[in-house]
Design a protein around this motif. Sequence first.
Motif, PDB file in Angstrom:
ATOM      1  N   VAL A   1       0.869  -1.175   0.000  1.00  0.00           N
ATOM      2  CA  VAL A   1       0.000   0.000   0.000  1.00  0.00           C
ATOM      3  C   VAL A   1       0.907   1.227   0.000  1.00  0.00           C
ATOM      4  O   VAL A   1       1.795   1.354   0.838  1.00  0.00           O
ATOM      5  N   ILE A   2       0.691   2.120  -0.946  1.00  0.00           N
ATOM      6  CA  ILE A   2       1.470   3.346  -1.055  1.00  0.00           C
ATOM      7  C   ILE A   2       0.520   4.522  -0.898  1.00  0.00           C
ATOM      8  O   ILE A   2      -0.575   4.526  -1.462  1.00  0.00           O
ATOM      9  N   ASN A   3       0.941   5.525  -0.142  1.00  0.00           N
ATOM     10  CA  ASN A   3       0.151   6.745   0.013  1.00  0.00           C
ATOM     11  C   ASN A   3       0.933   7.902  -0.594  1.00  0.00           C
ATOM     12  O   ASN A   3       2.133   8.044  -0.360  1.00  0.00           O
ATOM     13  N   ILE A   4       0.252   8.723  -1.360  1.00  0.00           N
ATOM     14  CA  ILE A   4       0.839   9.918  -1.962  1.00  0.00           C
ATOM     15  C   ILE A   4       0.071  11.109  -1.409  1.00  0.00           C
ATOM     16  O   ILE A   4      -1.158  11.142  -1.467  1.00  0.00           O
ATOM     17  N   HIS A   5       0.803  12.060  -0.826  1.00  0.00           N
ATOM     18  CA  HIS A   5       0.138  13.237  -0.275  1.00  0.00           C
ATOM     19  C   HIS A   5       1.094  14.415  -0.251  1.00  0.00           C
ATOM     20  O   HIS A   5       2.278  14.271  -0.527  1.00  0.00           O
ATOM     21  N   HIS A   6       0.572  15.576   0.079  1.00  0.00           N
ATOM     22  CA  HIS A   6       1.386  16.792   0.138  1.00  0.00           C
ATOM     23  C   HIS A   6       2.477  16.617   1.190  1.00  0.00           C
ATOM     24  O   HIS A   6       2.375  15.779   2.086  1.00  0.00           O
ATOM     25  N   SER A   7       3.507  17.393   1.089  1.00  0.00           N
ATOM     26  CA  SER A   7       4.648  17.254   2.008  1.00  0.00           C
ATOM     27  C   SER A   7       4.587  18.226   3.178  1.00  0.00           C
ATOM     28  O   SER A   7       5.615  18.573   3.745  1.00  0.00           O
ATOM     29  N   PHE A   8       3.399  18.660   3.552  1.00  0.00           N
ATOM     30  CA  PHE A   8       3.260  19.552   4.703  1.00  0.00           C
ATOM     31  C   PHE A   8       3.634  18.877   6.013  1.00  0.00           C
ATOM     32  O   PHE A   8       4.030  19.529   6.968  1.00  0.00           O
ATOM     33  N   LEU A   9       3.437  17.568   6.096  1.00  0.00           N
ATOM     34  CA  LEU A   9       3.732  16.850   7.326  1.00  0.00           C
ATOM     35  C   LEU A   9       5.233  16.740   7.550  1.00  0.00           C
ATOM     36  O   LEU A   9       5.967  16.574   6.592  1.00  0.00           O
ATOM     37  N   PRO A  10       5.738  16.795   8.721  1.00  0.00           N
ATOM     38  CA  PRO A  10       5.021  16.968   9.973  1.00  0.00           C
ATOM     39  C   PRO A  10       4.871  18.438  10.378  1.00  0.00           C
ATOM     40  O   PRO A  10       4.276  18.733  11.398  1.00  0.00           O
ATOM     41  N   ALA A  11       5.407  19.361   9.597  1.00  0.00           N
ATOM     42  CA  ALA A  11       5.400  20.779   9.988  1.00  0.00           C
ATOM     43  C   ALA A  11       3.996  21.357  10.103  1.00  0.00           C
ATOM     44  O   ALA A  11       3.731  22.164  10.989  1.00  0.00           O
ATOM     45  N   PHE A  12       3.096  20.964   9.210  1.00  0.00           N
ATOM     46  CA  PHE A  12       1.743  21.511   9.191  1.00  0.00           C
ATOM     47  C   PHE A  12       0.740  20.367   9.148  1.00  0.00           C
ATOM     48  O   PHE A  12       0.243  19.994   8.099  1.00  0.00           O
ATOM     49  N   ALA A  13       0.464  19.803  10.297  1.00  0.00           N
ATOM     50  CA  ALA A  13      -0.469  18.680  10.388  1.00  0.00           C
ATOM     51  C   ALA A  13      -1.904  19.192  10.438  1.00  0.00           C
ATOM     52  O   ALA A  13      -2.148  20.377  10.647  1.00  0.00           O
ATOM     53  N   GLY A  14      -2.838  18.288  10.231  1.00  0.00           N
ATOM     54  CA  GLY A  14      -4.246  18.647  10.333  1.00  0.00           C
ATOM     55  C   GLY A  14      -4.942  18.606   8.992  1.00  0.00           C
ATOM     56  O   GLY A  14      -4.335  18.383   7.954  1.00  0.00           O
ATOM     57  N   GLY A  15      -6.233  18.857   9.028  1.00  0.00           N
ATOM     58  CA  GLY A  15      -7.070  18.755   7.845  1.00  0.00           C
ATOM     59  C   GLY A  15      -6.927  19.879   6.847  1.00  0.00           C
ATOM     60  O   GLY A  15      -7.267  19.716   5.685  1.00  0.00           O
ATOM     61  N   GLN A  16      -6.447  21.030   7.276  1.00  0.00           N
ATOM     62  CA  GLN A  16      -6.296  22.183   6.386  1.00  0.00           C
ATOM     63  C   GLN A  16      -4.890  22.763   6.523  1.00  0.00           C
ATOM     64  O   GLN A  16      -4.717  23.896   6.980  1.00  0.00           O
ATOM     65  N   PRO A  17      -3.858  22.038   6.114  1.00  0.00           N
ATOM     66  CA  PRO A  17      -2.489  22.505   6.336  1.00  0.00           C
ATOM     67  C   PRO A  17      -2.092  23.725   5.499  1.00  0.00           C
ATOM     68  O   PRO A  17      -1.139  24.411   5.836  1.00  0.00           O
ATOM     69  N   THR A  18      -2.823  23.998   4.442  1.00  0.00           N
ATOM     70  CA  THR A  18      -2.448  25.151   3.623  1.00  0.00           C
ATOM     71  C   THR A  18      -2.625  26.474   4.357  1.00  0.00           C
ATOM     72  O   THR A  18      -1.881  27.418   4.115  1.00  0.00           O
TER      73      THR A  18
END
Length: 74
Positions: free
Chosen positions: A23-40
């Motif tokens: 299983v591979i997950n692709i996501h934005h690279s905000f983690l771990p600096a900006f966690a949560g549902g609305q990291p932008t």
Amino acid sequence: MVVLARYMQIVSPAFIEAVHANVINIHHSFLPAFAGGQPTTPANARGVKVIGATSHYVTADSTRDRSSPRTWSP
């Protein structure tokens, strides 16, 4: 193989066992600096100008880092 896109939750060990595949997950690279549902929102407030993406194997131990090789392109 199962690919998750922007799945930002911890996957249960039962799911990993049931899938019987990588299983591979692709996501934005905000983690771990900006966690949560609305990291932008906090990223914009801090003046972040470049945001990347990351991909990693999903494991039952979410603290285990098995990230794919990382590259950067302008």
